[in-house]
Design a protein around this motif. Sequence first.
Motif, PDB file in Angstrom:
ATOM      1  N   GLN A 126       0.815  -1.207   0.000  1.00 12.97           N
ATOM      2  CA  GLN A 126       0.000   0.000   0.000  1.00 12.97           C
ATOM      3  C   GLN A 126       0.850   1.259   0.000  1.00 12.97           C
ATOM      4  OE1 GLN A 126      -2.652  -0.296   3.325  1.00 12.97           O
ATOM      5  NE2 GLN A 126      -3.911  -1.899   2.381  1.00 12.97           N
ATOM      6  N   SER A 127       2.065   1.188   0.497  1.00 12.11           N
ATOM      7  CA  SER A 127       2.919   2.368   0.573  1.00 12.11           C
ATOM      8  C   SER A 127       3.599   2.690  -0.753  1.00 12.11           C
ATOM      9  CB  SER A 127       3.990   2.170   1.658  1.00 12.11           C
ATOM     10  OG  SER A 127       4.795   1.048   1.338  1.00 12.11           O
ATOM     11  N   SER A 128       3.562   1.781  -1.705  1.00  9.78           N
ATOM     12  CA  SER A 128       4.243   2.020  -2.966  1.00  9.78           C
ATOM     13  C   SER A 128       3.381   2.901  -3.865  1.00  9.78           C
ATOM     14  CB  SER A 128       4.523   0.688  -3.672  1.00  9.78           C
ATOM     15  OG  SER A 128       3.308   0.034  -3.978  1.00  9.78           O
ATOM     16  N   PRO A 129       4.001   3.662  -4.760  1.00 10.83           N
ATOM     17  CA  PRO A 129       3.216   4.517  -5.655  1.00 10.83           C
ATOM     18  C   PRO A 129       2.553   3.717  -6.761  1.00 10.83           C
ATOM     19  CG  PRO A 129       5.529   4.672  -6.189  1.00 10.83           C
ATOM     20  CD  PRO A 129       5.446   3.814  -4.956  1.00 10.83           C
ATOM     21  N   ALA A 130       1.557   4.334  -7.367  1.00 13.34           N
ATOM     22  CA  ALA A 130       0.947   3.753  -8.562  1.00 13.34           C
ATOM     23  C   ALA A 130       1.896   4.020  -9.725  1.00 13.34           C
ATOM     24  CB  ALA A 130      -0.419   4.371  -8.809  1.00 13.34           C
ATOM     25  N   LEU A 131       2.508   2.979 -10.272  1.00 16.50           N
ATOM     26  CA  LEU A 131       3.546   3.115 -11.290  1.00 16.50           C
ATOM     27  C   LEU A 131       3.008   2.678 -12.639  1.00 16.50           C
ATOM     28  CD1 LEU A 131       6.487   3.612 -12.134  1.00 16.50           C
ATOM     29  CD2 LEU A 131       6.975   1.243 -11.472  1.00 16.50           C
ATOM     30  N   PHE A 132       3.202   3.537 -13.644  1.00 17.29           N
ATOM     31  CA  PHE A 132       2.796   3.240 -15.013  1.00 17.29           C
ATOM     32  C   PHE A 132       3.965   3.604 -15.940  1.00 17.29           C
ATOM     33  CE2 PHE A 132      -1.020   4.288 -12.658  1.00 17.29           C
ATOM     34  CZ  PHE A 132      -1.870   3.243 -12.977  1.00 17.29           C
ATOM     35  N   THR A 133       4.574   2.609 -16.555  1.00 18.11           N
ATOM     36  CA  THR A 133       5.620   2.833 -17.550  1.00 18.11           C
ATOM     37  C   THR A 133       5.100   2.333 -18.893  1.00 18.11           C
ATOM     38  OG1 THR A 133       6.658   0.703 -17.048  1.00 18.11           O
ATOM     39  CG2 THR A 133       7.488   2.653 -15.887  1.00 18.11           C
ATOM     40  N   ALA A 134       5.264   3.151 -19.931  1.00 16.55           N
ATOM     41  CA  ALA A 134       4.708   2.797 -21.238  1.00 16.55           C
ATOM     42  C   ALA A 134       5.693   3.184 -22.335  1.00 16.55           C
ATOM     43  CB  ALA A 134       3.370   3.509 -21.466  1.00 16.55           C
ATOM     44  N   VAL A 135       5.818   2.326 -23.327  1.00 18.44           N
ATOM     45  CA  VAL A 135       6.656   2.589 -24.495  1.00 18.44           C
ATOM     46  C   VAL A 135       5.743   2.952 -25.657  1.00 18.44           C
ATOM     47  CG1 VAL A 135       6.666   0.177 -25.250  1.00 18.44           C
ATOM     48  CG2 VAL A 135       8.526   1.699 -25.935  1.00 18.44           C
ATOM     49  N   VAL A 136       6.186   3.876 -26.492  1.00 12.24           N
ATOM     50  CA  VAL A 136       5.400   4.292 -27.651  1.00 12.24           C
ATOM     51  C   VAL A 136       5.718   3.341 -28.798  1.00 12.24           C
ATOM     52  CG1 VAL A 136       4.931   6.150 -29.272  1.00 12.24           C
ATOM     53  CG2 VAL A 136       5.425   6.680 -26.886  1.00 12.24           C
ATOM     54  N   GLY A 137       4.719   2.657 -29.251  1.00 16.53           N
ATOM     55  CA  GLY A 137       4.918   1.647 -30.286  1.00 16.53           C
ATOM     56  C   GLY A 137       4.895   0.263 -29.674  1.00 16.53           C
ATOM     57  N   ARG A 138       4.222  -0.635 -30.335  1.00 15.54           N
ATOM     58  CA  ARG A 138       4.109  -1.992 -29.810  1.00 15.54           C
ATOM     59  C   ARG A 138       5.367  -2.766 -30.186  1.00 15.54           C
ATOM     60  NH1 ARG A 138      -0.868  -6.164 -31.086  1.00 15.54           N
ATOM     61  NH2 ARG A 138      -0.662  -7.447 -29.227  1.00 15.54           N
ATOM     62  N   LYS A 139       6.281  -2.862 -29.245  1.00 16.01           N
ATOM     63  CA  LYS A 139       7.569  -3.487 -29.502  1.00 16.01           C
ATOM     64  C   LYS A 139       8.121  -4.007 -28.186  1.00 16.01           C
ATOM     65  CE  LYS A 139       9.356   1.208 -29.385  1.00 16.01           C
ATOM     66  NZ  LYS A 139       9.822   2.310 -30.229  1.00 16.01           N
ATOM     67  N   PRO A 140       9.049  -4.943 -28.226  1.00 16.37           N
ATOM     68  CA  PRO A 140       9.620  -5.462 -26.980  1.00 16.37           C
ATOM     69  C   PRO A 140      10.241  -4.346 -26.155  1.00 16.37           C
ATOM     70  CG  PRO A 140      10.218  -6.842 -28.846  1.00 16.37           C
ATOM     71  CD  PRO A 140       9.558  -5.641 -29.413  1.00 16.37           C
ATOM     72  N   SER A 141       9.941  -4.346 -24.852  1.00 16.02           N
ATOM     73  CA  SER A 141      10.396  -3.251 -23.997  1.00 16.02           C
ATOM     74  C   SER A 141      10.365  -3.698 -22.550  1.00 16.02           C
ATOM     75  CB  SER A 141       9.498  -2.023 -24.200  1.00 16.02           C
ATOM     76  OG  SER A 141       9.786  -1.022 -23.249  1.00 16.02           O
ATOM     77  N   ALA A 142      11.106  -2.965 -21.705  1.00 15.61           N
ATOM     78  CA  ALA A 142      11.054  -3.181 -20.262  1.00 15.61           C
ATOM     79  C   ALA A 142       9.874  -2.479 -19.633  1.00 15.61           C
ATOM     80  CB  ALA A 142      12.363  -2.688 -19.622  1.00 15.61           C
ATOM     81  N   ALA A 143       9.121  -1.711 -20.408  1.00 16.86           N
ATOM     82  CA  ALA A 143       7.947  -1.014 -19.884  1.00 16.86           C
ATOM     83  C   ALA A 143       6.827  -2.001 -19.585  1.00 16.86           C
ATOM     84  CB  ALA A 143       7.478   0.045 -20.875  1.00 16.86           C
ATOM     85  N   GLN A 144       5.916  -1.546 -18.718  1.00 17.89           N
ATOM     86  CA  GLN A 144       4.776  -2.397 -18.373  1.00 17.89           C
ATOM     87  C   GLN A 144       3.743  -2.423 -19.491  1.00 17.89           C
ATOM     88  OE1 GLN A 144       4.185   0.190 -14.870  1.00 17.89           O
ATOM     89  NE2 GLN A 144       3.938  -1.692 -13.698  1.00 17.89           N
ATOM     90  N   TYR A 145       3.561  -1.287 -20.162  1.00 19.36           N
ATOM     91  CA  TYR A 145       2.482  -1.141 -21.134  1.00 19.36           C
ATOM     92  C   TYR A 145       3.030  -0.493 -22.403  1.00 19.36           C
ATOM     93  CZ  TYR A 145       0.017  -1.488 -16.651  1.00 19.36           C
ATOM     94  OH  TYR A 145      -0.405  -1.884 -15.416  1.00 19.36           O
ATOM     95  N   TYR A 146       2.153  -0.361 -23.376  1.00 12.92           N
ATOM     96  CA  TYR A 146       2.530   0.325 -24.604  1.00 12.92           C
ATOM     97  C   TYR A 146       1.401   1.243 -25.049  1.00 12.92           C
ATOM     98  CZ  TYR A 146      -0.464  -2.937 -27.204  1.00 12.92           C
ATOM     99  OH  TYR A 146      -1.533  -3.650 -27.681  1.00 12.92           O
ATOM    100  N   LEU A 147       1.766   2.299 -25.745  1.00 12.37           N
ATOM    101  CA  LEU A 147       0.846   3.178 -26.456  1.00 12.37           C
ATOM    102  C   LEU A 147       1.219   3.122 -27.926  1.00 12.37           C
ATOM    103  CD1 LEU A 147       0.949   6.186 -23.983  1.00 12.37           C
ATOM    104  CD2 LEU A 147      -1.019   4.709 -24.372  1.00 12.37           C
ATOM    105  N   ASN A 148       0.250   3.166 -28.790  1.00 11.45           N
ATOM    106  CA  ASN A 148       0.524   2.917 -30.198  1.00 11.45           C
ATOM    107  C   ASN A 148       1.345   4.013 -30.861  1.00 11.45           C
ATOM    108  OD1 ASN A 148      -0.756   0.353 -30.612  1.00 11.45           O
ATOM    109  ND2 ASN A 148      -2.728   1.376 -30.367  1.00 11.45           N
ATOM    110  N   ASP A 149       1.101   5.270 -30.514  1.00 19.63           N
ATOM    111  CA  ASP A 149       1.827   6.361 -31.161  1.00 19.63           C
ATOM    112  C   ASP A 149       1.762   7.594 -30.291  1.00 19.63           C
ATOM    113  OD1 ASP A 149      -0.809   7.328 -31.549  1.00 19.63           O
ATOM    114  OD2 ASP A 149      -0.927   6.363 -33.508  1.00 19.63           O
ATOM    115  N   SER A 150       2.377   8.672 -30.774  1.00 13.35           N
ATOM    116  CA  SER A 150       2.415   9.910 -30.005  1.00 13.35           C
ATOM    117  C   SER A 150       1.037  10.544 -29.884  1.00 13.35           C
ATOM    118  CB  SER A 150       3.396  10.896 -30.654  1.00 13.35           C
ATOM    119  OG  SER A 150       3.023  11.162 -31.992  1.00 13.35           O
TER     120      SER A 150
END
Length: 851
Positions: free
Chosen positions: A697-721
Amino acid sequence: LHRAFYHGFCRSFLWPTFHNVIKPGAFNQTLWRAYCTVNRAFADKVIEEYDAGDLIWVHDYHLLLLPSVAMRKLRTARIGMFLHTPFPSCEIFRTISVRDELLRGMLNADIVGFHLFEYVRHFLTCCKRMLGLDHHFESGGVLYVKDDKRAIILQASHAGIEPPLLESVESMPHESPPELQDLLHKLDSLRAEGCKVVLGIDEVERQKGLPLKLLAYEQLLEARATNSTSVSPLPLVLVEVSFKSKNYLPAGEEDFESVNKEVHEVLGRLERNFPGQIIFLEVPTISIGQRLQLWQRTDIAVFLPIREGLNVFPLEAVYAWRKGPPGLVLLSEFASTARVLVGAMRVNPWSTLDVVDAIMRGLDMELDEREDRMERDLQFITSTTTTAWAERFVLDLQTLKENPLDEQWEPIGFGLAGFRRAGWRADFTALETTEVLTAYRRARRRAIFLDWGGTLVPIEKSFTSSLVEYFRDKLPQPVVQSLEELAGDPRNLLMVLSGQDCSRMDAVFDDDPHLRGVSLAAEHGYFYKLCSLPGMRSAFPRVSPFRSEDSPTKRMTAGGWQQLVEGFDLSWMDTALAVMEAYTARTNGAQIQKKGSGLVWKFDEVDPEFGLMQATELRDHLQGMLANYPVLVTKGKGYLEVRPKGINKGAMVDHIVSMLYSHSGGVDFILCIGDDSADEFMFSALASRFGAKLASQSSPALFTAVVGRKPSAAQYYLNDSDEVLELCQALRLHSTRANRNRSTSDLARLYDRPKQRFTPQQPSNSNSATTLSPSDRLETEKRITVQPSVASGRRGSSPPIMPTIPSTPPPERDTARWANLPPQYERAETDSPVHHRRKGAAGTKCVDLKS
């Protein structure tokens, strides 16, 4: 459909092109549509017959699109492709209008096989120059092309013949046409007389080099006629058996007639000048058994193609000599078998002098040397049979590495040119805007990290460079508006990170008054400007007049660029610059980009292969010279960069998060979005810091996203800018709502925030007005209660119940303080008991002193 597919596209267009022959006008869209239709029909049948665990093996240039079509439905199928023709050089392949579609079709297979490494090399060059894909080697001699996280294995394996099949054919009786029977009897009698026989069996087509061979024969006979001492005196007969191409088509009639005319023109001269020394026989077709009978009566077998794929005739000739007198194979260096028959004599078919010398050397060769050459060739023939070749390919296809359990392969892209398979984690999904907004509304201290080029603004990316000039004088207005309001929310820290230098970021962000509230990080985090921290907001310039000079917040938010690592040694830059300048002078198109903390050698405009070679040499040179300096030399797609070691966007983000915990009480919400390899450091740093704590509960809500559907260390992806902008606009609207419905528990903190503008009130003449001291007023504020619906900021909630606080002028000491405000703290007149959301173009918030 069959005629357009096979006669039109395959034989009249692809086959000549793959043999390095360009035929203008051979391509048209009708033939291409027929080719696509047939490939889809084959793929539909494969899908119909496919069972889980089956292997799909596609052969030759007729079905280059089948892997792409089949993969759309059979995502887990293992697909192999083998090309039995040569693969053209990059300069030739680039002339194909649908080159990307064909290349992607081949790359959607798991293994792509060729007969020779020469063809593999051409394929690798095309992948590099057209798609920007690099190749790598793995232990065990495995060569593969890297496409995102997929590895497409390339195999160079020449097919062979089946010796048991040839033995069975030899033991069977053969019925030959009368002209062929007469030739066999004549050859027997000539050999009995001690005559040497030079034999060739060729199809009548341009790529077989038949006219060149006859010209070499003519020159050989002329040399013998002059009684040169260098010429063997042994009697000689030249035999040529020709037949129409086994793939002869009416569409190739013009080419066949042209070659046939040249052949008969040379034959006419030979028969007139050297009667009886040339035997030329034309047959409609010739079987394996008939060919073996001819090879057994031959001393030298001559094959002079100018471009050729798989041709088993030289292999048959060697195998036919195993029980009799050893013969000799004379091969064109452009024949595929020239790389596997190491005992053959290789010549350049375009040089008739080389051909004549090789034939004469073969005629004078000792018997022991002939036997040694034949034994070496027989070793390949008996070990590399057609069965062994096929088993080796299928075994490689079966033993492909299984995908990790946490990864999945999915097709991405559209059409045939952009369609491919990519692999990523099973939990790698699109970023849900509603989930982000829910966490955003709930948080009181937020950190938002956004990359610039490719994330906030789209860039025209090419495969050769990750340093595309996306710098513009002004950002698009929707982006400016979103950044301005997100940065203006006192709960937010908004930082834009980039690899660009400080001057370029200043030109865009500091020169625009609407963007001066945005924190910046330049040169991958080596320099940064921090405007404010959540709950500790300052106004411009970044030093608050209400804070003491030695305040830690003042030091953090002071204007101007700061270094992430103070006192970093940059003495290495002169040495590195001198080395880069030397390589730039020898590499046309290369450029040097100077930054405050590093140097970039850009070779995206250089020839891809030459640029890569020069960059590799430059990297090795710099690593040796700068080994004792704390710098990192990295090579990317189209650039080589020298920068301080340990400085990247991930270190910058980790530094800011640490500041939030040390000065702002932590952080409740983190959003991090990027698009390229430099942004992967941010994703990894945040995952490393909060990965094990996300469930608490003490941890922040974390959202990491890479632009473009491609292999990444991010949690999520967004298709474009565009999706990044839509997300920022949604967050902006929620920031606006939060500012409009702020609870009274924030008043004490708002009172001390310098960015807010206060309006000192004159003493009221009303008898009901009671003068309160500052301590009494603060005590009154503490007794104020707020409805839960107002504090939560939900839509549709009732307005806050504001207490009635008698108006009173500020104390004298405060009045003097307000009188000397800097220009940016202008007074605002208002009668509202609550602060306004926005006033004027400057976008500053107003709070009535009565509140």
